[in-house]
Enzyme design. Structure first.
Site, mmCIF file in Angstrom:
data_model
loop_
_atom_site.group_PDB
_atom_site.id
_atom_site.type_symbol
_atom_site.label_atom_id
_atom_site.label_comp_id
_atom_site.label_asym_id
_atom_site.label_seq_id
_atom_site.Cartn_x
_atom_site.Cartn_y
_atom_site.Cartn_z
ATOM 1 N N ALA A 65 0.872 -1.173 0.000
ATOM 2 C CA ALA A 65 0.000 0.000 0.000
ATOM 3 C C ALA A 65 0.907 1.221 0.000
ATOM 4 C CB ALA A 65 -0.869 -0.014 1.246
ATOM 5 N N GLY A 108 0.524 -4.973 0.899
ATOM 6 C CA GLY A 108 -0.662 -4.991 0.042
ATOM 7 C C GLY A 108 -0.392 -5.631 -1.311
ATOM 8 N N GLU A 111 -0.789 -9.210 -0.725
ATOM 9 C CA GLU A 111 -2.220 -9.445 -0.464
ATOM 10 C C GLU A 111 -3.029 -9.379 -1.755
ATOM 11 O OE1 GLU A 111 -2.022 -6.376 2.587
ATOM 12 O OE2 GLU A 111 -2.774 -7.818 4.037
ATOM 13 N N GLU A 131 4.642 -5.251 7.174
ATOM 14 C CA GLU A 131 3.935 -4.161 7.859
ATOM 15 C C GLU A 131 4.416 -3.961 9.297
ATOM 16 O OE1 GLU A 131 2.482 -6.551 6.018
ATOM 17 O OE2 GLU A 131 0.881 -5.687 4.783
HETATM 18 N N1 CO8 Z 1 4.652 3.171 -0.601
HETATM 19 C C1 CO8 Z 1 5.064 4.324 -1.147
HETATM 20 N N2 CO8 Z 1 6.196 4.451 -1.833
HETATM 21 C C2 CO8 Z 1 6.981 3.370 -1.967
HETATM 22 C C3 CO8 Z 1 6.624 2.127 -1.418
HETATM 23 C C4 CO8 Z 1 5.378 2.044 -0.723
HETATM 24 N N3 CO8 Z 1 4.930 0.883 -0.205
HETATM 25 N N4 CO8 Z 1 7.590 1.217 -1.701
HETATM 26 C C5 CO8 Z 1 8.518 1.881 -2.400
HETATM 27 N N5 CO8 Z 1 8.157 3.174 -2.567
HETATM 28 C C6 CO8 Z 1 8.895 4.230 -3.247
HETATM 29 C C7 CO8 Z 1 10.086 4.703 -2.430
HETATM 30 O O1 CO8 Z 1 9.680 5.629 -1.458
HETATM 31 C C8 CO8 Z 1 10.964 5.310 -3.502
HETATM 32 O O2 CO8 Z 1 10.459 6.582 -3.832
HETATM 33 P P1 CO8 Z 1 11.463 7.865 -3.869
HETATM 34 O O3 CO8 Z 1 12.407 7.527 -5.001
HETATM 35 O O4 CO8 Z 1 10.555 8.996 -4.168
HETATM 36 O O5 CO8 Z 1 12.138 7.896 -2.543
HETATM 37 C C9 CO8 Z 1 10.703 4.404 -4.708
HETATM 38 O O6 CO8 Z 1 9.476 3.738 -4.452
HETATM 39 C C10 CO8 Z 1 11.782 3.352 -4.896
HETATM 40 O O7 CO8 Z 1 11.907 2.648 -3.678
HETATM 41 P P2 CO8 Z 1 13.323 2.381 -2.959
HETATM 42 O O8 CO8 Z 1 14.266 3.499 -3.280
HETATM 43 O O9 CO8 Z 1 13.050 2.107 -1.520
HETATM 44 O O10 CO8 Z 1 13.778 1.083 -3.752
HETATM 45 P P3 CO8 Z 1 14.759 -0.055 -3.217
HETATM 46 O O11 CO8 Z 1 15.029 -0.913 -4.410
HETATM 47 O O12 CO8 Z 1 15.915 0.535 -2.489
HETATM 48 O O13 CO8 Z 1 13.910 -0.904 -2.126
HETATM 49 C C11 CO8 Z 1 11.920 -2.036 -1.303
HETATM 50 C C12 CO8 Z 1 12.785 -1.645 -2.542
HETATM 51 C C13 CO8 Z 1 12.683 -3.015 -0.434
HETATM 52 C C14 CO8 Z 1 10.676 -2.699 -1.849
HETATM 53 C C15 CO8 Z 1 11.582 -0.759 -0.506
HETATM 54 O O14 CO8 Z 1 11.064 0.208 -1.382
HETATM 55 C C16 CO8 Z 1 10.550 -0.990 0.573
HETATM 56 O O15 CO8 Z 1 10.879 -1.522 1.630
HETATM 57 N N6 CO8 Z 1 9.295 -0.544 0.345
HETATM 58 C C17 CO8 Z 1 8.232 -0.639 1.342
HETATM 59 C C18 CO8 Z 1 7.744 -2.059 1.478
HETATM 60 C C19 CO8 Z 1 6.662 -2.134 2.544
HETATM 61 O O16 CO8 Z 1 6.892 -1.896 3.696
HETATM 62 N N7 CO8 Z 1 5.437 -2.484 2.083
HETATM 63 C C20 CO8 Z 1 4.314 -2.621 2.985
HETATM 64 C C21 CO8 Z 1 3.514 -1.369 2.951
HETATM 65 S S1 CO8 Z 1 2.235 -1.379 4.158
HETATM 66 C C22 CO8 Z 1 0.967 -2.212 3.460
HETATM 67 O O17 CO8 Z 1 1.054 -2.656 2.360
HETATM 68 C C23 CO8 Z 1 -0.261 -2.342 4.287
HETATM 69 C C24 CO8 Z 1 -1.201 -3.339 3.632
HETATM 70 C C25 CO8 Z 1 -2.613 -2.919 3.788
HETATM 71 C C26 CO8 Z 1 -3.499 -3.434 2.682
HETATM 72 C C27 CO8 Z 1 -3.251 -2.821 1.340
HETATM 73 C C28 CO8 Z 1 -4.253 -3.224 0.345
HETATM 74 C C29 CO8 Z 1 -3.804 -3.046 -1.067
#
Ligand code: CO8
Length: 257
Positions: A65, A108, A111, A131
């Site tokens: 998400a 998400g 999911e 999460e």
């Molecule tokens: N939300 C918003 N932006 C994101 C997300 C995200 N989940 N994941 C990545 N991005 C963005 C980063 O902020 C970055 O943007 P910017 O360049 O502007 O800083 C861009 O994407 C590239 O990401 P990274 O630079 O971090 O890329 P890396 O290759 O270094 O890392 C990862 C990749 C490991 C995937 C890392 O981006 C990461 O850890 N992302 C978050 C993963 C996470 O925690 N996901 C869970 C989110 S919570 C959730 O999903 C709740 C579920 C609820 C239900 C949802 C229903 C659909």
């Protein structure tokens, strides 16, 4: 409808939806939700479509998400808008949906893949429910669907430690149905969808309904449901055609496709 966060195409009788927010690794914000569910509903209503594929990019199916969109929400905001409830629209789609997953399928994203009917993964796929690292827990089925896919021990491990599962472990655990090289992912998913779309659509839809019923009910009720639907299938022209084709040693020409 003009889409901004997804690409929507048709390949013969298959509908293909590609998540397309590369700068955010396909993070699922409210616009993605609206567009994916809208595109799915349109395919579901379209009689020329028999199966659907959802995919992302080679780097990310979806990294969860959109954390930036939800970070500042209050409890009342989340409750009043019923945050993420819109994704339930996916489970109301009656035609089969295949998730073709390469790269990250996190939170998400994992999911969303699990809400599809089955998952084909590329060798570089990574599944996770991280999460807990954000101070929350899965909010769209991760604690429930993942447990049913992989069992309690692995689901607890993933939800409590936030560790990722690679494609091999995901296949061994029953989370994904097949693993293919990244370059073959879309082709393999489209081929599977095309095979499904070649069968009798009512038979396909009833089969999906019966398998899904196994998640909702007891074995005895599930078996009763299966038998009733199986008997009902003898009312389909396509049952007559499918069985006649077998007897006559030719391929079936299903009318209801
Ligand atoms: N939300 C918003 N932006 C994101 C997300 C995200 N989940 N994941 C990545 N991005 C963005 C980063 O902020 C970055 O943007 P910017 O360049 O502007 O800083 C861009 O994407 C590239 O990401 P990274 O630079 O971090 O890329 P890396 O290759 O270094 O890392 C990862 C990749 C490991 C995937 C890392 O981006 C990461 O850890 N992302 C978050 C993963 C996470 O925690 N996901 C869970 C989110 S919570 C959730 O999903 C709740 C579920 C609820 C239900 C949802 C229903 C659909």
């Amino acid at each position: 409808m003009a889409y901004e966060t997804i690409l929507v195409e048709t390949r013969e009788r298959v509908g293909l939806i590609t998540l397309n927010r590369p700068k955010a690794l396909n993070a699922l914000n409210s616009q993605v939700l609206e567009e994916v569910v809208g595109a799915l509903e349109a395919f579901d209503e379209n009689p020329r479509i028999g199966a659907i594929v959802i995919t992302g990019s080679e780097k990310a199916f979806a990294a969860g998400a959109d954390i930036k969109e939800m970070a500042s929400k209050s409890y009342v905001d989340a409750y009043m808008e019923d945050l993420f409830a819109g994704w339930d629209g996916l489970t109301r789609v009656r035609k089969p949906i295949i998730a073709a997953v390469a790269g990250y399928a996190l939170g998400g994203g994992c999911e969303l893949a699990m809400m599809c009917d089955f998952i084909i993964a590329a060798e570089n796929a990574k599944f996770g429910q991280p999460e807990i690292t954000l101070g929350v827990m899965p909010g769209m089925g991760g604690s429930q669907r993942l447990t049913r896919f992989v069992g309690k021990s692995k689901a607890m491990d993933m939800c409590l430690t936030g560790r990722f599962m690679d494609a091999g472990e995901a296949e061994r655990s029953g989370l994904v149905s097949r693993v293919v090289p990244p370059g073959e992912l879309i082709e393999e998913a489209l081929k599977a969808a095309d095979t499904i779309a070649g069968f009798s659509l009512p038979a396909v839809m009833m089969t999906k309904e019966a398998v899904n019923r196994s998640y909702e009910t007891t074995l005895a009720e599930g078996l009763r449901f299966e038998r009733r639907v199986f008997h009902a299938m003898f009312a389909l022209d396509d049952q007559k055609e499918g069985m006649a084709a077998f007897t006559e040693k030719r391929s079936a020409n299903f009318k209801n496709r």
